[in-house]
Design a protein around this motif. Structure first.
Motif, mmCIF file in Angstrom:
data_model
loop_
_atom_site.group_PDB
_atom_site.id
_atom_site.type_symbol
_atom_site.label_atom_id
_atom_site.label_comp_id
_atom_site.label_asym_id
_atom_site.label_seq_id
_atom_site.Cartn_x
_atom_site.Cartn_y
_atom_site.Cartn_z
ATOM 1 N N ALA A 186 -6.673 21.123 9.494
ATOM 2 C CA ALA A 186 -7.626 22.367 9.902
ATOM 3 C C ALA A 186 -9.027 21.329 10.102
ATOM 4 C CB ALA A 186 -8.090 23.085 8.753
ATOM 5 N N ALA A 187 -9.317 20.228 9.365
ATOM 6 C CA ALA A 187 -10.666 19.590 9.688
ATOM 7 C C ALA A 187 -10.754 19.148 11.022
ATOM 8 C CB ALA A 187 -11.081 18.741 8.636
ATOM 9 N N ARG A 202 -14.266 21.125 5.537
ATOM 10 C CA ARG A 202 -13.047 21.190 5.338
ATOM 11 C C ARG A 202 -12.666 19.725 4.823
ATOM 12 N NH1 ARG A 202 -8.676 24.792 5.759
ATOM 13 N NH2 ARG A 202 -9.345 26.646 6.402
ATOM 14 N N ALA A 203 -13.375 18.776 5.596
ATOM 15 C CA ALA A 203 -13.320 17.108 5.087
ATOM 16 C C ALA A 203 -13.762 17.102 3.796
ATOM 17 C CB ALA A 203 -14.047 16.395 6.071
ATOM 18 N N GLN A 204 -14.912 17.481 3.478
ATOM 19 C CA GLN A 204 -15.596 17.529 2.002
ATOM 20 C C GLN A 204 -14.423 18.279 1.074
ATOM 21 O OE1 GLN A 204 -19.337 19.577 2.571
ATOM 22 N NE2 GLN A 204 -20.320 17.846 2.736
ATOM 23 N N HIS A 205 -13.770 19.403 1.306
ATOM 24 C CA HIS A 205 -12.886 20.016 0.610
ATOM 25 C C HIS A 205 -11.658 18.905 -0.087
ATOM 26 C CE1 HIS A 205 -10.720 23.063 -1.545
ATOM 27 N NE2 HIS A 205 -9.685 22.787 -0.651
ATOM 28 N N VAL A 206 -11.343 18.087 1.120
ATOM 29 C CA VAL A 206 -10.235 17.207 0.976
ATOM 30 C C VAL A 206 -10.741 16.091 -0.228
ATOM 31 C CG1 VAL A 206 -8.847 15.388 1.848
ATOM 32 C CG2 VAL A 206 -9.047 17.598 3.228
ATOM 33 N N ILE A 207 -11.972 15.606 0.046
ATOM 34 C CA ILE A 207 -12.602 14.657 -0.738
ATOM 35 C C ILE A 207 -12.751 15.089 -2.248
ATOM 36 C CG2 ILE A 207 -14.235 12.857 -1.028
ATOM 37 C CD1 ILE A 207 -14.689 13.102 1.775
ATOM 38 N N LYS A 208 -13.206 16.142 -2.601
ATOM 39 C CA LYS A 208 -13.447 16.623 -3.669
ATOM 40 C C LYS A 208 -12.179 17.231 -4.621
ATOM 41 C CE LYS A 208 -18.042 18.264 -2.688
ATOM 42 N NZ LYS A 208 -19.165 19.611 -2.230
ATOM 43 N N THR A 209 -11.278 17.951 -3.686
ATOM 44 C CA THR A 209 -10.295 18.402 -4.243
ATOM 45 C C THR A 209 -9.047 17.503 -4.503
ATOM 46 O OG1 THR A 209 -10.680 20.585 -3.314
ATOM 47 C CG2 THR A 209 -8.632 20.647 -4.310
ATOM 48 N N PHE A 210 -8.956 16.604 -3.559
ATOM 49 C CA PHE A 210 -7.742 15.384 -3.564
ATOM 50 C C PHE A 210 -8.205 14.179 -3.316
ATOM 51 C CE2 PHE A 210 -6.639 19.552 -1.153
ATOM 52 C CZ PHE A 210 -5.652 20.061 -2.271
ATOM 53 N N PRO A 211 -8.986 13.537 -4.455
ATOM 54 C CA PRO A 211 -9.536 12.482 -4.184
ATOM 55 C C PRO A 211 -8.568 11.077 -4.478
ATOM 56 C CG PRO A 211 -10.016 13.262 -6.634
ATOM 57 C CD PRO A 211 -9.375 14.263 -5.667
ATOM 58 N N GLU A 218 -9.460 9.242 6.616
ATOM 59 C CA GLU A 218 -9.838 10.132 7.634
ATOM 60 C C GLU A 218 -10.734 11.235 7.456
ATOM 61 O OE1 GLU A 218 -7.377 12.316 11.410
ATOM 62 O OE2 GLU A 218 -6.353 11.437 9.719
ATOM 63 N N ALA A 219 -10.611 11.881 6.144
ATOM 64 C CA ALA A 219 -11.817 12.765 5.853
ATOM 65 C C ALA A 219 -13.074 12.411 5.914
ATOM 66 C CB ALA A 219 -11.648 13.461 4.653
ATOM 67 N N LEU A 220 -13.528 11.086 5.546
ATOM 68 C CA LEU A 220 -14.637 10.445 5.557
ATOM 69 C C LEU A 220 -15.086 10.202 6.989
ATOM 70 C CD1 LEU A 220 -14.348 7.873 2.307
ATOM 71 C CD2 LEU A 220 -16.006 9.796 2.884
#
Length: 256
Positions: A186-187, A202-211, A218-220
């Motif tokens: 999605a991001a 969306r990328a922040q959600h990946v990092i916070k929820t699935f660190p 790639e989210a970063l």
């Protein structure tokens, strides 16, 4: 006696004889015990005739609704549904067993089978997966993945000594990566559609929820691109530093 009366008597006599014959036949038919019925159903399941096995197990449960054979029959029915890819029925059967026998020695298996059914897996042979191939986990409905994750989490929490505990941990790791990858899709989509703020969120959600997931790198990178497009150089540079420190050999450093 009239001819009409005689005919009636003959008909009645024929019915009585027929009925007695049927009744005698029913008496002579042996009534199978629970063990015999279970063995027959189990052999059907073992031979791969799952639909027939399900019917046999259901007959067993109807005739002998209590006892160890009826309990095992419920588990076998769930497995048979799973193997025919009737995942909804398999999940329902597992849930019924868990609710009815919460302290059963094999209740951990019911949880595990439910988790596998939620993932949409199953099938009696390899050819079935070629006919209806399964989607990659990250492309499936995340709700089902989250439900499966919760089931496997319950296994390692409630049954730490279960034989299914190691694989449940492995499944949780795979589901974590899949859910993170779903968010990353999605991001990436929002970034390509020139919606940088949505992409960053969306990328922040990946990092916070699935660190711990493989998608963080790639989210970063997506956050760096998003901040750059939004004209926020401070956050862009801060995120780049995090990327370089966490993944010094990242392929995204050269791109961003």
């Amino acid at each position: 006696m009239s001819k009409f009366t005689s005919r009636i008597l003959l008909v009645v006599l024929a019915l009585c004889l027929g009925g007695c014959s049927w009744f005698q036949k029913k008496i002579e038919e042996p009534i199978k015990d629970a063990a015999t019925m279970y063995q027959e159903a189990h052999e059907q399941m073992a031979s791969g005739t799952y639909d027939t096995a399900i019917k046999s197990y259901e007959k067993l449960q109807a005739r002998y609704p209590y006892g160890v054979y009826a309990q095992q029959a419920q588990l076998d029915v769930a497995y048979s549904y799973y193997m025919t890819r009737d995942q909804a029925s398999a999940i329902t059967a597992c849930e019924r067993f868990i609710k009815t026998y919460p302290n059963h020695p094999k209740v951990d298996y019911a949880y595990y089978l439910k988790g596998q059914a939620l993932l949409g897996e199953g099938g009696s042979d390899a050819f079935s997966s070629l006919i209806t191939p399964l989607q990659p986990l990250e492309q499936r409905d995340p709700k089902g993945l989250e439900e499966a994750y919760d089931v496997f989490r319950q296994i390692i929490t409630k049954f730490p000594n279960s034989i299914y505990e190691p694989d449940s941990r492995r499944q949780m790791k795979a589901l974590t990566d899949a859910l993170a990858a779903h968010e990353l899709l999605a991001a990436r989509y929002y970034l390509n559609r020139r919606s940088p703020l949505a992409a960053v969120n969306r990328a922040q959600h990946v990092i916070k929820t699935f660190p711990e997931s493989a998608s963080v790198e790639e989210a970063l990178s997506i956050m760096i691109a998003g901040y750059d497009t939004l004209g926020i150089p401070d956050l862009r540079d801060d995120t780049r530093r995090v990327l370089s420190q966490s993944y010094p050999n990242s392929i995204y450093l050269a791109k961003r």
